[in-house]
Design a protein around this motif. Structure first.
Motif, PDB file in Angstrom:
ATOM      1  N   LEU A  42       6.147  -8.421   6.323  1.00 29.06           N
ATOM      2  CA  LEU A  42       5.885  -8.968   7.524  1.00 29.06           C
ATOM      3  C   LEU A  42       7.663  -8.871   8.519  1.00 29.06           C
ATOM      4  CD1 LEU A  42       3.710 -12.002   6.880  1.00 29.06           C
ATOM      5  CD2 LEU A  42       3.465  -9.839   8.711  1.00 29.06           C
ATOM      6  N   LYS A  43       8.809  -8.945   7.323  1.00 29.45           N
ATOM      7  CA  LYS A  43      10.078  -9.217   7.842  1.00 29.45           C
ATOM      8  C   LYS A  43      10.821  -7.541   8.054  1.00 29.45           C
ATOM      9  CE  LYS A  43      11.659 -13.126   5.433  1.00 29.45           C
ATOM     10  NZ  LYS A  43      12.340 -13.606   4.338  1.00 29.45           N
ATOM     11  N   GLY A  44      10.058  -6.758   7.703  1.00 33.59           N
ATOM     12  CA  GLY A  44      10.520  -5.189   7.664  1.00 33.59           C
ATOM     13  C   GLY A  44       9.871  -4.396   8.524  1.00 33.59           C
ATOM     14  N   VAL A  45       8.926  -5.176   8.846  1.00 30.04           N
ATOM     15  CA  VAL A  45       8.132  -4.107   9.793  1.00 30.04           C
ATOM     16  C   VAL A  45       7.308  -5.141  10.529  1.00 30.04           C
ATOM     17  CG1 VAL A  45       5.529  -2.607  10.204  1.00 30.04           C
ATOM     18  CG2 VAL A  45       7.100  -2.827   8.021  1.00 30.04           C
ATOM     19  N   PRO A  46       8.272  -5.520  12.271  1.00 30.79           N
ATOM     20  CA  PRO A  46       7.761  -6.496  12.772  1.00 30.79           C
ATOM     21  C   PRO A  46       6.310  -6.798  13.460  1.00 30.79           C
ATOM     22  CG  PRO A  46       9.953  -6.036  12.430  1.00 30.79           C
ATOM     23  CD  PRO A  46       9.283  -5.120  12.038  1.00 30.79           C
ATOM     24  N   ALA A  47       5.528  -5.444  13.832  1.00 40.78           N
ATOM     25  CA  ALA A  47       4.866  -5.516  14.774  1.00 40.78           C
ATOM     26  C   ALA A  47       3.163  -6.010  13.382  1.00 40.78           C
ATOM     27  CB  ALA A  47       4.794  -4.166  14.958  1.00 40.78           C
ATOM     28  N   ALA A  48       3.270  -6.136  12.309  1.00 42.61           N
ATOM     29  CA  ALA A  48       2.586  -5.944  11.790  1.00 42.61           C
ATOM     30  C   ALA A  48       1.854  -7.322  11.332  1.00 42.61           C
ATOM     31  CB  ALA A  48       3.177  -6.052  10.069  1.00 42.61           C
ATOM     32  N   GLN A  49       0.907  -7.781  11.281  1.00 47.58           N
ATOM     33  CA  GLN A  49       0.119  -8.745  11.264  1.00 47.58           C
ATOM     34  C   GLN A  49      -0.222  -9.283  10.144  1.00 47.58           C
ATOM     35  OE1 GLN A  49      -0.643 -10.787  14.436  1.00 47.58           O
ATOM     36  NE2 GLN A  49       0.326  -8.654  15.107  1.00 47.58           N
ATOM     37  N   PRO A  50       0.023 -10.403   9.699  1.00 51.29           N
ATOM     38  CA  PRO A  50      -0.348 -10.763   8.411  1.00 51.29           C
ATOM     39  C   PRO A  50      -1.236 -10.605   7.769  1.00 51.29           C
ATOM     40  CG  PRO A  50      -0.188 -13.237   9.675  1.00 51.29           C
ATOM     41  CD  PRO A  50      -0.112 -11.461  10.772  1.00 51.29           C
ATOM     42  N   LEU A  51      -2.757 -10.303   8.029  1.00 51.06           N
ATOM     43  CA  LEU A  51      -3.627 -10.090   7.493  1.00 51.06           C
ATOM     44  C   LEU A  51      -3.577  -8.472   6.957  1.00 51.06           C
ATOM     45  CD1 LEU A  51      -6.890 -10.520   6.408  1.00 51.06           C
ATOM     46  CD2 LEU A  51      -8.234  -9.484   8.721  1.00 51.06           C
ATOM     47  N   GLN A  52      -2.644  -7.221   8.177  1.00 52.25           N
ATOM     48  CA  GLN A  52      -3.031  -6.068   7.871  1.00 52.25           C
ATOM     49  C   GLN A  52      -1.403  -6.244   6.952  1.00 52.25           C
ATOM     50  OE1 GLN A  52      -0.976  -4.576  10.645  1.00 52.25           O
ATOM     51  NE2 GLN A  52      -1.739  -2.522  10.949  1.00 52.25           N
ATOM     52  N   ALA A  53      -0.638  -7.094   6.738  1.00 57.32           N
ATOM     53  CA  ALA A  53       0.204  -7.099   5.701  1.00 57.32           C
ATOM     54  C   ALA A  53       0.311  -7.274   4.338  1.00 57.32           C
ATOM     55  CB  ALA A  53       1.437  -8.016   5.948  1.00 57.32           C
ATOM     56  N   HIS A  54      -0.975  -8.351   3.869  1.00 58.99           N
ATOM     57  CA  HIS A  54      -1.810  -8.003   2.960  1.00 58.99           C
ATOM     58  C   HIS A  54      -2.452  -6.929   2.512  1.00 58.99           C
ATOM     59  CE1 HIS A  54      -0.993 -12.505   3.765  1.00 58.99           C
ATOM     60  NE2 HIS A  54      -0.821 -12.358   2.496  1.00 58.99           N
ATOM     61  N   ARG A  55      -3.239  -6.350   2.978  1.00 62.90           N
ATOM     62  CA  ARG A  55      -3.585  -5.067   2.491  1.00 62.90           C
ATOM     63  C   ARG A  55      -2.771  -4.041   2.426  1.00 62.90           C
ATOM     64  NH1 ARG A  55      -5.118  -1.050   4.551  1.00 62.90           N
ATOM     65  NH2 ARG A  55      -4.509  -0.965   7.328  1.00 62.90           N
ATOM     66  N   TRP A  56      -1.966  -3.660   3.127  1.00 61.89           N
ATOM     67  CA  TRP A  56      -0.544  -3.250   2.493  1.00 61.89           C
ATOM     68  C   TRP A  56      -0.159  -3.233   1.233  1.00 61.89           C
ATOM     69  CZ3 TRP A  56       1.637  -2.786   8.192  1.00 61.89           C
ATOM     70  CH2 TRP A  56       1.040  -1.620   9.038  1.00 61.89           C
ATOM     71  N   ALA A  57      -0.115  -5.377   1.140  1.00 54.44           N
ATOM     72  CA  ALA A  57       0.827  -5.339   0.176  1.00 54.44           C
ATOM     73  C   ALA A  57      -0.026  -5.304  -1.239  1.00 54.44           C
ATOM     74  CB  ALA A  57       0.836  -6.511   0.024  1.00 54.44           C
ATOM     75  N   HIS A  58      -1.422  -4.984  -0.702  1.00 49.24           N
ATOM     76  CA  HIS A  58      -2.104  -4.480  -2.049  1.00 49.24           C
ATOM     77  C   HIS A  58      -2.457  -3.319  -2.481  1.00 49.24           C
ATOM     78  CE1 HIS A  58      -3.156  -9.126  -1.961  1.00 49.24           C
ATOM     79  NE2 HIS A  58      -3.446  -8.906  -2.862  1.00 49.24           N
ATOM     80  N   GLY A  59      -1.769  -2.389  -1.459  1.00 51.42           N
ATOM     81  CA  GLY A  59      -2.156  -1.122  -1.577  1.00 51.42           C
ATOM     82  C   GLY A  59      -3.497  -0.548  -1.612  1.00 51.42           C
ATOM     83  N   TRP A  60      -4.292  -1.448  -0.829  1.00 51.32           N
ATOM     84  CA  TRP A  60      -6.023  -0.866  -0.354  1.00 51.32           C
ATOM     85  C   TRP A  60      -5.693  -0.270   1.279  1.00 51.32           C
ATOM     86  CZ3 TRP A  60      -7.559  -6.332  -1.260  1.00 51.32           C
ATOM     87  CH2 TRP A  60      -7.312  -6.694  -2.973  1.00 51.32           C
ATOM     88  N   GLU A  61      -7.190   0.606   1.159  1.00 53.67           N
ATOM     89  CA  GLU A  61      -7.310   1.327   2.491  1.00 53.67           C
ATOM     90  C   GLU A  61      -8.501  -0.031   2.787  1.00 53.67           C
ATOM     91  OE1 GLU A  61      -6.523   3.498   3.676  1.00 53.67           O
ATOM     92  OE2 GLU A  61      -4.750   4.671   2.156  1.00 53.67           O
ATOM     93  N   ARG A  62      -8.796  -0.218   4.257  1.00 58.29           N
ATOM     94  CA  ARG A  62      -9.840  -1.294   4.334  1.00 58.29           C
ATOM     95  C   ARG A  62     -11.504  -0.461   3.768  1.00 58.29           C
ATOM     96  NH1 ARG A  62      -7.393   0.728   9.613  1.00 58.29           N
ATOM     97  NH2 ARG A  62      -6.042  -0.736  10.311  1.00 58.29           N
ATOM     98  N   ALA A  63     -11.381   0.758   3.432  1.00 57.47           N
ATOM     99  CA  ALA A  63     -12.727   0.856   2.892  1.00 57.47           C
ATOM    100  C   ALA A  63     -12.739  -0.112   1.824  1.00 57.47           C
ATOM    101  CB  ALA A  63     -13.387   2.063   2.333  1.00 57.47           C
ATOM    102  N   GLU A  64     -11.708   0.169   1.021  1.00 61.80           N
ATOM    103  CA  GLU A  64     -11.373  -0.869  -0.181  1.00 61.80           C
ATOM    104  C   GLU A  64     -11.718  -2.278  -0.604  1.00 61.80           C
ATOM    105  OE1 GLU A  64      -8.864  -1.656  -4.497  1.00 61.80           O
ATOM    106  OE2 GLU A  64      -8.416   0.211  -3.151  1.00 61.80           O
TER     107      GLU A  64
END
Length: 321
Positions: A42-64
Motif C-alpha cells: 500500500l505504501k509502495g503502490v499508492p494507487a492500490a486498493q486494500p482488497l487488491q493489496a491483500h490479494r497481491w500480498a498472498h500471490g493469488w490470482e482472482r480465480a484462486e
C-alpha cells in the motif's frame, strides 16, 4: 469505505502488479508477515486498493480467490457462489461494494478485518461520536404508543418504498395500519415479509414467548393477520405479502432512507424488544439494508441464483392458505 473508482490503463496496472510482486518477494525474504507485506504494498503502490493489496500480498490470482471463497461456502454447507473475475475486479477497484455476507467471506479468506480490506472504519481505538457516526436517530425501549406513532408517521410520509420484515406484529392488521398500508401501496411499493405461521421456526419462537403474547395459534394468525393483509394486497397494485420459513432475531422496517430495527429476546413478547432507527449512508444502515436485499433475492431465487437455497430456506409470495 472503499475509494471511488478510478480507471487505470493497462500499462499502469501491469507496472503496479510487478511492483507489488517484487515487494511481496522481498518481504518473504525478510521474513515479514502477510499483514506487513500488505502495508508495504500500500505504501509502495499508492494507487492500490486494500482488497487488491491483500490479494497481491498472498500471490493469488482472482480465480484462486474465487475458488477459496467457494470452498468456505461449501464448508458451511452452502452452494458456492462462483464469483467471476470481473466482479472481484470491480470490488478491488471500488467500482462496486460487495454485500456484507461476501465481505465476511473475504475476511475469512484473507484472515483480516473488514476495515483493513477497505470496507468501513476501525472504531476500536476511538469511540468518540460513534453513535452519531452510526446514524442512530431514534431509540425506543419497546413497542409503545410513541414507537407506534413514529412508525405510522414514517409509513404515511413514505415517498419511495416501505418494507417490513419480522414476526409481523398483530397491529399490522388493525384497521388504521391496514388501511394505511393499502393506501400507501397505491403510490409506492409496500412489501411485508411474515414468518410462515406453520413452520417450525414460528412454533419454536412461541415456545419461548409468554402465553399471553397470543397468535401462537397458526390458524388464528392466518385468520386475523395474514388473510386481511392478503385481501388488501389484492386490492392494491404495489402491496405484496411474502412468507419465509427460517428463524429471525430482529424485525426490520425500512421506510425510504431510514431502517427501524427491533430486537427479539428470550422469554419476552415479540413487541418487548428495543427499537433502533438508523439513517442511510452509514455502515449500520447498510448492514440491515443488505439483509433486506438478501430477502428480495430469495423471493426471486428462481431467476437469481442464491447460495442459501441449498439450506432449504424459502421465501415465497403469500396469497391464501
Amino acid at each position: 469505505m472503499t475509494t471511488a473508482f478510478t480507471r487505470i490503463d493497462r500499462a499502469t496496472r501491469r507496472k503496479m502488479e510487478r511492483t507489488a510482486r517484487d515487494l511481496r518477494l522481498r518481504g518473504i525474504r525478510e521474513g515479514l508477515t502477510t499483514a506487513q507485506i500488505v502495508d508495504r504494498i500500500l505504501k509502495g503502490v499508492p494507487a492500490a486498493q486494500p482488497l487488491q493489496a491483500h490479494r497481491w500480498a498472498h500471490g493469488w490470482e482472482r480465480a484462486e480467490v474465487s475458488t477459496r471463497i467457494d470452498l468456505l461456502y461449501e464448508a458451511d454447507g452452502l452452494a458456492p457462489p462462483g464469483i467471476s473475475d470481473a466482479e472481484l475486479c470491480r470490488w478491488e477497484h471500488g467500482a462496486r461494494r460487495p454485500s456484507d455476507e461476501r465481505i465476511d467471506y473475504l475476511c475469512r479468506v484473507y484472515a483480516t478485518r473488514p476495515d483493513l480490506l477497505g470496507f468501513g472504519r476501525d472504531y476500536s481505538g476511538a469511540m468518540t461520536g460513534h453513535l452519531e457516526g452510526a446514524g442512530l436517530v431514534d431509540l425506543f425501549p419497546q413497542t409503545n404508543t410513541a414507537s407506534k406513532a413514529d412508525l405510522i408517521t414514517r409509513v404515511r410520509n413514505a415517498r419511495h418504498h416501505v418494507t417490513m420484515f419480522g414476526l409481523t406484529r398483530n397491529f399490522y392488521a388493525v384497521d388504521e395500519v391496514l388501511e394505511l398500508f393499502e393506501a400507501k401501496g397505491r403510490d409506492v411499493p409496500v412489501r411485508i415479509y411474515a414468518m410462515d405461521p406453520y413452520c417450525d421456526s414460528r412454533r419454536d419462537r412461541y415456545r419461548i414467548e409468554p402465553a399471553e403474547a397470543a397468535m401462537e395459534d397458526p390458524d388464528r394468525y392466518v385468520r386475523e393477520i395474514l388473510r386481511p393483509l392478503a385481501q388488501a394486497a389484492k386490492r392494491t397494485r404495489h402491496l405484496e405479502i411474502y412468507l419465509y420459513d427460517f428463524p429471525c432475531s430482529f424485525a426490520m422496517e425500512s421506510i425510504d432512507d431510514t431502517i427501524r430495527v427491533m430486537l427479539y429476546g428470550h422469554g419476552k413478547r415479540g413487541t418487548d424488544g428495543p427499537i433502533f432507527s438508523f439513517t442511510s449512508d452509514t455502515e449500520y444502515h447498510q448492514y440491515f439494508d443488505d439483509q433486506l436485499r438478501w430477502l428480495d433475492r430469495m423471493a426471486t431465487a428462481a431467476d437469481v441464483p442464491e447460495p442459501w437455497l441449498s439450506k432449504g430456506i424459502k421465501v415465497w409470495p403469500y396469497t391464501t392458505y
